[in-house]
Every structure is written in C-alpha cells, then in structure tokens.
Design a protein around this motif. Sequence first.
Motif, PDB file in Angstrom:
ATOM      1  N   THR A   1       0.839  -1.188   0.000  1.00  0.00           N
ATOM      2  CA  THR A   1       0.000   0.000   0.000  1.00  0.00           C
ATOM      3  C   THR A   1       0.878   1.243   0.000  1.00  0.00           C
ATOM      4  OG1 THR A   1      -1.703  -1.171   1.270  1.00  0.00           O
ATOM      5  CG2 THR A   1      -1.771   1.248   1.314  1.00  0.00           C
ATOM      6  N   PRO A   2       0.517   2.298  -0.743  1.00  0.00           N
ATOM      7  CA  PRO A   2       1.284   3.547  -0.646  1.00  0.00           C
ATOM      8  C   PRO A   2       1.192   4.126   0.767  1.00  0.00           C
ATOM      9  CG  PRO A   2      -0.138   3.552  -2.588  1.00  0.00           C
ATOM     10  CD  PRO A   2      -0.565   2.389  -1.740  1.00  0.00           C
ATOM     11  N   VAL A   3       2.341   4.413   1.344  1.00  0.00           N
ATOM     12  CA  VAL A   3       2.398   5.022   2.668  1.00  0.00           C
ATOM     13  C   VAL A   3       3.179   6.333   2.552  1.00  0.00           C
ATOM     14  CG1 VAL A   3       3.196   4.798   5.048  1.00  0.00           C
ATOM     15  CG2 VAL A   3       2.300   2.793   3.835  1.00  0.00           C
ATOM     16  N   ALA A   4       2.522   7.432   2.858  1.00  0.00           N
ATOM     17  CA  ALA A   4       3.160   8.744   2.818  1.00  0.00           C
ATOM     18  C   ALA A   4       3.643   9.124   4.207  1.00  0.00           C
ATOM     19  CB  ALA A   4       2.185   9.794   2.296  1.00  0.00           C
TER      20      ALA A   4
ATOM     21  N   MET B   1       6.275   5.563   0.071  1.00  0.00           N
ATOM     22  CA  MET B   1       6.862   4.253  -0.156  1.00  0.00           C
ATOM     23  C   MET B   1       5.756   3.206  -0.213  1.00  0.00           C
ATOM     24  SD  MET B   1      10.079   5.078  -0.174  1.00  0.00           S
ATOM     25  CE  MET B   1      10.972   3.532  -0.023  1.00  0.00           C
ATOM     26  N   MET B   2       5.989   2.166  -1.006  1.00  0.00           N
ATOM     27  CA  MET B   2       5.085   1.021  -1.012  1.00  0.00           C
ATOM     28  C   MET B   2       5.473   0.102   0.141  1.00  0.00           C
ATOM     29  SD  MET B   2       3.131   1.808  -3.487  1.00  0.00           S
ATOM     30  CE  MET B   2       2.146   0.288  -3.555  1.00  0.00           C
ATOM     31  N   ALA B   3       4.515  -0.184   1.015  1.00  0.00           N
ATOM     32  CA  ALA B   3       4.812  -0.953   2.223  1.00  0.00           C
ATOM     33  C   ALA B   3       3.646  -1.859   2.575  1.00  0.00           C
ATOM     34  CB  ALA B   3       5.117  -0.019   3.397  1.00  0.00           C
ATOM     35  N   THR B   4       3.928  -2.869   3.384  1.00  0.00           N
ATOM     36  CA  THR B   4       2.883  -3.721   3.934  1.00  0.00           C
ATOM     37  C   THR B   4       2.104  -2.916   4.981  1.00  0.00           C
ATOM     38  OG1 THR B   4       4.236  -5.682   3.594  1.00  0.00           O
ATOM     39  CG2 THR B   4       2.432  -5.870   5.173  1.00  0.00           C
ATOM     40  N   PRO B   5       0.782  -2.867   4.903  1.00  0.00           N
ATOM     41  CA  PRO B   5      -0.002  -2.017   5.803  1.00  0.00           C
ATOM     42  C   PRO B   5      -0.137  -2.585   7.212  1.00  0.00           C
ATOM     43  CG  PRO B   5      -1.458  -3.214   4.335  1.00  0.00           C
ATOM     44  CD  PRO B   5      -0.059  -3.513   3.886  1.00  0.00           C
TER      45      PRO B   5
END
Length: 269
Positions: free
Chosen positions: A30-33, A44-48
């Motif tokens: 998931t996109p994380v800002a 960054m794209m990260a596991t939520p």
Amino acid sequence: MTGTPPPFARVTAHDAGAAPSGPVSLPEETPVAVVYNGSTQAVMMATPADIADFARGFTITEGFAEAPEIGEVEIVDQPNGIEARIWLPETRRAALDARRRAQVGPVGCGLCGIDSLAQAAREVRAVPASSLVLAPSEVAAALDGLRALQPLHDETRAVHAAGFYRPGHGIVLAREDVGRHNALDKLAGAMAAAGIDPGAGAVVLTSRLSLEMVQKTAMIGAPVLLSVSQPTAHAVRLAEAAGIALVTHNRHGTRLYTHPNRIGSAHVL
C-alpha cells in the motif's frame, strides 16, 4: 484509524495446465506517505502493518530527527493509501528540505527519491562504543529465532523480516514487510518506542546486506548486523568505517567481514 487493509489477501491460483488449486495468501502493498509538519517527504510502497513504527524508524534511519524529537505518529487512512503524520522541531527543517523525497518509491528500493550521488553514498556516524561480543552459536540462535517470528512470511512466503537480538533474551522485537528496507525501518521505530538500547544487541535480517541496510543500522546505533545473505563490497567498507560487525551465517558457516572482536572464533574475511 479505520479501514486499513489487512497485511495479506487470499487469491485463487492455478497450477500450470490444471484447474485452480485453491486460495493462496499474498502480501499486500500500500502507498504510505510520511508527512512532516504538513508536507509529504516520502511515499513508499509498504505492507499495511506497524505503520507508526515504520514512520518513526524511517525518520531515524534517514537522519531527519533523533528518537527523542519524534512525538506521536498520527495514522490517517486516505482513499489511495495511508498517511503517517509527524511534527518535528523547526530546527529540523534544513534536513527535511535537503532530502526532499516526495515521490513514490518502489518496494525493493532503499534509496528511492534521492536527487544526488552524494546522498546515495552518504557517510554515517560511527556507532557508540559497546562491549557486546557474540559467540558463533548466538549468531545461529539469532537467525533461528527470527525465522520463528515471521507469521506473515509463514502465510505468504513473500516478505522480509528484521529483528533485534539480545544475548540471554533472544529476539526481543521483530517486524515484517514486503520491502526489506521497510522491515528494518519498522524495527528501528519499534525499538525507539520501546526504549531499547541498540548497543545491547544485534540487528538480524533475512535479506542481503547492502549499503543502505548498513547505513540504516548505523543510524539505529547497533554494533552488529547479522544475515543469512552475503554483503556487498561497499557495505563491508561502510560497516568497517561505522564500527559495525558484519556477520553472515548460512550453509557455509559463520563469517565475519568486519570488526572481529565482536564475534568469538569466527572465520574472518
């Protein structure tokens, strides 16, 4: 916070030339800002999962602020992703402006969004003095212990993990993410939140020992970095300069690439 997706999803897979074999678990990304003082610094794209740990650790390992300067992390779900909002002292504005990273970073990239070669090759401070010495058996125990604390990997077989090992205590913290750098950032944030002394143990990884993983470990302040995978030559040079013992343990045995005083009776290269 509401609506945050789970860290994995069940999908239907097909064996080649056969009928569907049934549902399998795949990790979400998931996109994380990361938002400082109202402005986006990185996406960054990260596991939520463990997003507050990620934001706190990213702040520390990228050198934007020290742990005591980081207050509450506000997690806000957005239609297209997640925002992690942090307010930092105004004295940190120069560091934020110098490393503006307001763009999406692919999952496998630990240097995404930097805009100069100097930033990619940034030097890091030496880790604080520590009396930590590990036996080769403790290196093996640390890696075995991390393997036992990877529920998302057990479910999906598609994520990395980072853990912190303390002699006599085993792995005291572990975090997982589809991105190896994100997993280490999550660990850094969790350690800071728990008040764990990084000089009292070793960072343990399931991923390769590349330059940026050493950079982040140096910013955490841990004197030992362990993995099953080989380091790059650049990572060895940086670890030597930063005072970090770089150690691998796999079918070839236990190998120590820097600072042999940290591991007893290891094979030094």
